[in-house]
Design a protein around this motif. Structure first.
Motif, PDB file in Angstrom:
ATOM      1  N   VAL A   1       0.869  -1.210  -0.071  1.00  0.00           N
ATOM      2  CA  VAL A   1      -0.012   0.037  -0.087  1.00  0.00           C
ATOM      3  C   VAL A   1       0.860   1.157   0.073  1.00  0.00           C
ATOM      4  N   GLU A   2       2.179   0.967   0.416  1.00  0.00           N
ATOM      5  CA  GLU A   2       2.998   2.305   0.513  1.00  0.00           C
ATOM      6  C   GLU A   2       3.750   2.475  -0.718  1.00  0.00           C
ATOM      7  N   THR A   3       3.415   2.092  -1.907  1.00  0.00           N
ATOM      8  CA  THR A   3       4.125   2.080  -3.175  1.00  0.00           C
ATOM      9  C   THR A   3       4.602   3.465  -3.529  1.00  0.00           C
TER      10      THR A   3
ATOM     11  N   VAL B   1      14.121   1.604   2.450  1.00  0.00           N
ATOM     12  CA  VAL B   1      13.752   0.513   3.411  1.00  0.00           C
ATOM     13  C   VAL B   1      12.675   1.308   4.447  1.00  0.00           C
ATOM     14  N   HIS B   2      11.517   0.724   4.618  1.00  0.00           N
ATOM     15  CA  HIS B   2      10.610   1.165   5.463  1.00  0.00           C
ATOM     16  C   HIS B   2      10.334   0.336   6.474  1.00  0.00           C
ATOM     17  N   THR B   3      10.490   0.626   7.742  1.00  0.00           N
ATOM     18  CA  THR B   3      10.555  -0.282   8.798  1.00  0.00           C
ATOM     19  C   THR B   3       9.533   0.317  10.303  1.00  0.00           C
ATOM     20  N   HIS B   4       9.211  -0.513  10.949  1.00  0.00           N
ATOM     21  CA  HIS B   4       8.486  -0.070  12.041  1.00  0.00           C
ATOM     22  C   HIS B   4       9.103  -0.514  13.440  1.00  0.00           C
ATOM     23  N   PRO B   5      10.392  -0.011  13.704  1.00  0.00           N
ATOM     24  CA  PRO B   5      11.127  -0.371  14.930  1.00  0.00           C
ATOM     25  C   PRO B   5      10.365  -0.020  16.109  1.00  0.00           C
TER      26      PRO B   5
ATOM     27  N   ASN C   1       3.068   7.812  14.602  1.00  0.00           N
ATOM     28  CA  ASN C   1       2.287   6.689  14.769  1.00  0.00           C
ATOM     29  C   ASN C   1       2.357   5.530  13.710  1.00  0.00           C
ATOM     30  N   HIS C   2       3.561   5.489  13.088  1.00  0.00           N
ATOM     31  CA  HIS C   2       3.731   4.512  12.139  1.00  0.00           C
ATOM     32  C   HIS C   2       5.089   3.802  11.867  1.00  0.00           C
ATOM     33  N   GLY C   3       6.173   4.529  11.707  1.00  0.00           N
ATOM     34  CA  GLY C   3       7.474   4.006  11.449  1.00  0.00           C
ATOM     35  C   GLY C   3       8.461   5.128  10.564  1.00  0.00           C
TER      36      GLY C   3
END
Ligand SMILES: [Zn+2]
Length: 359
Positions: free
Chosen positions: A95-97, A109-113, A174-176
């Motif tokens: 969804v984040e294309t 690189v998209h992460t949620h640490p 509230n996401h990453g």
């Protein structure tokens, strides 16, 4: 280059400090194509086949088009255009294309640490991020995901690039976090720098060492009519289940991940025998049975349609606990606002991610 993308995806995917379950996504782009993680795939185990090839010129057309004001219609049309931009029509892209395509660098690189989300889900997160990173980052306040979020990031990146710098670090509240680089090594070095910088501001670290009390999973199983139950308790959870007031610090969702894997609210009961009645009240209030039930002084029970789903829900609840602890260093935790929770709860793309997660 795809092999490099697989390498960095597995590298972060296998490190639970960065992503859990199916969270996060990665991409590589050249002038014409963007290769992005498919929705419902997992970074830890992704191979070249797990990426969706997107035609960037077709994807960019989204920005020339006028979409309807009505949220549902707009998101439906945007999704259709995203699907149309695929070179391979058999897979569904993340969804984040569109967000990935906004960065000029080859790799994103998209992460949620949990550690970084301690910052992004906190009362003074933006202020602290400014102190730590100065003007070398972009901060995005809680925003409706999909088209609205992508537009907001686009505006901020364009503004930022007027200063002559290339945007490579974007925090989503509230996401990453998004980190971009022209090489995989650049991303690894930068991620380490960001992680260490945030870590240096943490005053207290979560104590996740297990505490085995007196688990009674069958009672919860019957009370909630659940298929599978995972019990979890550790020293940090014990702090939050000593009374209902403390539990308020972890009862809602900090990020969309928590919503996807255990819905957006967790239940607290004083005694395990209260669970059945409490679940009825909970379900009337929120419209679903709790997937997370915390019993005062006893522990947390995660329900799922499968054993894996129950374990993942427990793991994501532990993520909530970690975020709450890290956020103490930045003025305390702040959950996603209700309007955002409502939107995501009804959003088609997250229900797709959820349907994959429940298997
Ligand atoms: Zn994300």
């Amino acid at each position: 280059m795809l092999s490099e993308l697989v390498r960095i995806s597995n590298y972060y995917g296998q490190n639970k400090d960065y992503v859990l379950a199916g969270g996060g996504n990665t991409s590589y782009k050249d002038e014409n194509f963007l290769y992005i993680k498919g929705s419902g795939t997992t970074l830890a185990t992704i191979t070249e086949d797990g990426f969706v090839k997107i035609n960037r010129k077709k994807l960019a057309k989204v920005w020339e088009k006028e979409y309807p004001e009505d949220t549902k219609r707009r998101e439906g049309e945007v999704l259709a255009d995203l699907m149309e931009a695929r070179e391979d029509k058999s897979k569904r892209p993340s969804v984040e294309t569109s967000l990935h395509d906004l960065f000029s660098q080859a790799y994103v690189v998209h992460t949620h640490p949990a550690l970084i989300n301690g910052l992004t889900c906190s009362a003074c997160g933006e202020k602290a991020a400014r102190e730590i990173f100065g003007d070398d980052m972009i901060w995005i306040a809680p925003t409706m995901p999909g088209y609205v979020l992508a537009s907001e990031v686009k505006t901020k990146i364009e503004e930022y690039q007027k200063t002559g710098k290339r945007a490579n670090l974007v925090f989503l509240a509230n996401h990453g976090v998004f980190i971009a680089g022209d090489t995989v090594q650049e991303i690894i070095d930068m991620t380490e720098g960001v992680y260490d910088a945030v870590k240096s501001r943490i005053k207290r670290f979560p104590d996740m060492s297990p505490a085995i009390l007196n688990p009674q999973p069958d009672k919860i199983k019957n009370a909630l009519d659940a298929n599978f139950i995972t019990f979890v308790c550790n020293n940090e959870i014990l702090n939050y289940i000593q009374n209902e007031n403390e539990f308020k610090k972890v009862y809602s969702a900090f990020t969309p991940d928590h919503m996807v894997y255990y819905n957006h609210k967790a239940m607290f009961v004083e005694k395990i025998d209260d669970a059945e009645d409490a679940a009825k009240g909970f379900s009337e209030k929120y419209g679903f049975l709790p997937k997370i039930t915390a019993v005062r002084g006893n522990g947390v029970y995660a329900c799922g349609e499968s054993e894996k789903a129950a374990q993942t829900a427990a793991e994501l609840f532990c993520d909530t606990v970690k975020i709450a602890v890290y956020a103490e260093s930045f003025g305390g935790g702040v959950f996603m606002p209700d309007w955002l929770i409502d939107f995501i709860a009804n959003w088609e793309v997250e229900s797709y991610r959820k349907s994959v997660a429940e298997k």
